[in-house]
Write an enzyme that holds these catalytic residues in place. Structure first.
Site, short mmCIF file in Angstrom:
data_model
loop_
_atom_site.label_atom_id
_atom_site.label_comp_id
_atom_site.label_asym_id
_atom_site.label_seq_id
_atom_site.Cartn_x
_atom_site.Cartn_y
_atom_site.Cartn_z
CG ASP A 54 39.91 38.92 32.74
OD1 ASP A 54 39.32 39.58 33.39
OD2 ASP A 54 39.77 37.72 32.42
NE ARG A 101 38.06 41.96 37.83
CZ ARG A 101 37.95 41.27 36.65
NH1 ARG A 101 39.06 40.96 36.15
NH2 ARG A 101 37.01 40.70 36.21
P1 FDA Z 1 48.43 38.22 47.45
O1 FDA Z 1 49.02 37.37 46.36
O2 FDA Z 1 49.14 39.15 48.39
O3 FDA Z 1 47.76 37.10 48.42
C1 FDA Z 1 47.18 37.58 49.48
C2 FDA Z 1 46.60 36.30 50.18
O4 FDA Z 1 45.55 35.77 49.44
C3 FDA Z 1 47.30 34.95 50.37
O5 FDA Z 1 48.27 35.02 51.58
C4 FDA Z 1 46.52 33.99 50.25
O6 FDA Z 1 45.74 33.91 51.65
C5 FDA Z 1 45.45 34.55 49.23
N1 FDA Z 1 45.70 33.92 47.90
C6 FDA Z 1 46.17 34.67 47.01
N2 FDA Z 1 46.22 33.84 45.75
C7 FDA Z 1 45.71 32.72 46.32
C8 FDA Z 1 45.57 31.60 45.33
N3 FDA Z 1 46.01 31.53 44.10
N4 FDA Z 1 45.06 30.46 46.24
C9 FDA Z 1 44.83 30.34 47.56
N5 FDA Z 1 45.00 31.65 48.23
C10 FDA Z 1 45.33 32.66 47.57
N6 FDA Z 1 45.37 39.34 37.42
C11 FDA Z 1 45.60 39.87 36.22
O7 FDA Z 1 46.92 39.92 35.93
N7 FDA Z 1 44.83 40.23 35.43
C12 FDA Z 1 43.29 40.23 35.70
O8 FDA Z 1 42.78 40.47 34.69
C13 FDA Z 1 43.04 39.54 36.89
N8 FDA Z 1 41.79 39.67 37.15
C14 FDA Z 1 41.44 39.12 38.48
C15 FDA Z 1 40.05 39.09 38.90
C16 FDA Z 1 39.82 39.01 40.18
C17 FDA Z 1 38.43 39.04 40.66
C18 FDA Z 1 40.85 38.75 41.25
C19 FDA Z 1 40.59 38.41 42.83
C20 FDA Z 1 41.95 38.74 40.68
C21 FDA Z 1 42.55 38.82 39.50
N9 FDA Z 1 43.68 38.80 39.00
C22 FDA Z 1 44.27 39.03 37.77
C23 FDA Z 1 44.64 38.18 39.67
C24 FDA Z 1 45.69 39.07 40.54
O9 FDA Z 1 46.54 39.79 39.82
C25 FDA Z 1 46.48 38.52 41.62
O10 FDA Z 1 47.27 37.61 40.95
C26 FDA Z 1 45.69 37.32 42.65
O11 FDA Z 1 44.52 38.14 43.14
C27 FDA Z 1 46.54 37.17 43.98
O12 FDA Z 1 46.93 38.29 44.54
P2 FDA Z 1 46.09 39.16 45.97
O13 FDA Z 1 45.73 40.46 45.72
O14 FDA Z 1 44.93 38.13 46.24
O15 FDA Z 1 47.42 39.14 46.83
#
Ligand code: FDA
Length: 312
Positions: A136, A187
């Site tokens: 990560d 990732r």
């Molecule tokens: P965004 O924040 O724009 O959200 C898009 C939509 O997704 C929202 O409108 C909502 O519907 C939904 N959503 C997002 N977060 C949500 C939540 N917490 N609860 C409910 N709904 C939510 N980060 C990092 O810094 N280091 C890492 O190693 C990882 N590893 C990782 C693994 C995996 C498999 C995922 C999916 C994510 C990570 N992350 C991470 C976290 C990532 O950086 C990010 O903070 C979250 O995925 C939220 O961003 P989105 O891309 O989903 O988009």
């Protein structure tokens, strides 16, 4: 994502030792089981049970034994032993062989060489058994160090090892070129940490735009790309890029977090895409949980309802 002030607020809470202790003591216990939506439980057995349920829905898993910012070598050794035991338990259970971990959990803050040694111990057990290990990405003080350690181990022949890049950081597009050239597996995420504007885009629109650019590069010139997001716009873009470049759905995967957008997870599986769910578990769940709250105001209401006894 919340605005910057709220993200800072949750970031500060995430680092409170007192709250962390209190939460570990009460958060998972009924009736205050509000963390359960995002965390599979405190034990490997609970994580395996959650993984089985996810696999039954047609998705793959990666298990993450929560922990970070370990402050002494004993703690890092204990985390390493826990990971080794987790690998054995996963093998015995028959669930998918894929794990995620953090380098500060293995002692990076205390001593870099020990953290690398610990990671090697995990890889030595994991790789022959066919596991894939994802490091990560933590906050920006660790970016260069994490990539350096990944690259060193990669050059030493550890090929079942991958890394994470955050589109929030200015440097990440260059890092992506480097890792693609190396043949490494990435990732792609937006980034979960509160970062200074000297290193990261302050505006969400810019983070999203960078994610879109990186997504295209990763899909067209990356290796086993993992598109980790719940953002429907980014998911649509990935599907479009794949279609336009003739990239078959089995050449990349979407990744999402346990408990987040289950509807979207199912929709993608039904549409024939590979989806992997990141399943976090363990007693050290508090900082992870705070980052999830910091991403979405609705989650805070969910917790408040949970504390008041209305949510399971
Ligand atoms: P965004 O924040 O724009 O959200 C898009 C939509 O997704 C929202 O409108 C909502 O519907 C939904 N959503 C997002 N977060 C949500 C939540 N917490 N609860 C409910 N709904 C939510 N980060 C990092 O810094 N280091 C890492 O190693 C990882 N590893 C990782 C693994 C995996 C498999 C995922 C999916 C994510 C990570 N992350 C991470 C976290 C990532 O950086 C990010 O903070 C979250 O995925 C939220 O961003 P989105 O891309 O989903 O988009």
């Amino acid at each position: 994502m919340l605005d910057s002030a709220s993200k800072t607020f949750f970031h500060l809470i995430a680092h409170s030792q007192t709250l962390k202790k209190l939460a570990s003591r009460y958060g998972m216990r009924r009736p205050v089981s509000f963390a359960r939506r995002f965390i599979a439980g405190e034990t490997v057995a609970e994580a395996i049970e959650a993984a089985r349920a996810v696999e039954a829905r047609g998705m793959a898993v990666t298990l993450d034994l929560l922990g970070e910012s370990v402050l002494n070598l004993d703690g890092a050794d204990a985390a390493t032993r826990d990971y080794l035991a987790m690998i054995d338990a996963m093998i015995a259970s028959g669930i998918g062989r894929n794990i995620s971990l953090k380098l500060t959990q293995l002692g990076l803050d205390v001593d870099k060489a020990s953290a690398i040694d610990n990671l090697r111990k995990i890889l030595e057990r994991a790789e022959p058994a066919g596991f894939f290990v994802r490091i990560d990405m933590e906050n920006s003080p660790y970016t260069a160090l994490t990539l350096e350690i990944f690259e060193t181990l990669w050059r030493h022949g550890y090929r079942h090892l991958g890394v994470v890049l955050q589109s929030a950081l200015y440097r990440s597009e260059n890092d992506l070129e480097t890792i693609n050239a190396l043949g490494g597996r990435v990732r792609l995420v937006k980034g979960a940490y509160k970062e200074p504007k000297t290193v990261a885009y302050p505006k969400k629109a810019d983070v999203d735009a960078a994610y879109g650019r990186m997504l295209k590069t990763l899909l067209t010139s990356g290796h086993d790309p993992a598109i980790a997001t719940h953002d429907p716009a980014m998911i649509d873009l990935a599907r479009t890029v794949a279609r336009e470049h003739g990239i078959a759905p089995d050449r990349f995967e979407f990744q999402m977090l346990y408990g987040v957008r289950r509807d979207l997870q199912t929709l993608l599986v039904n549409a024939g895409y590979r989806v992997r769910i990141y399943i976090p578990f363990g007693r050290e769940w508090f900082p992870y949980f705070m980052r999830r709250l910091g991403e979405r105001p609705a989650n805070v209401m969910f917790v408040i309802r949970g504390i008041l006894g209305e949510a399971g």
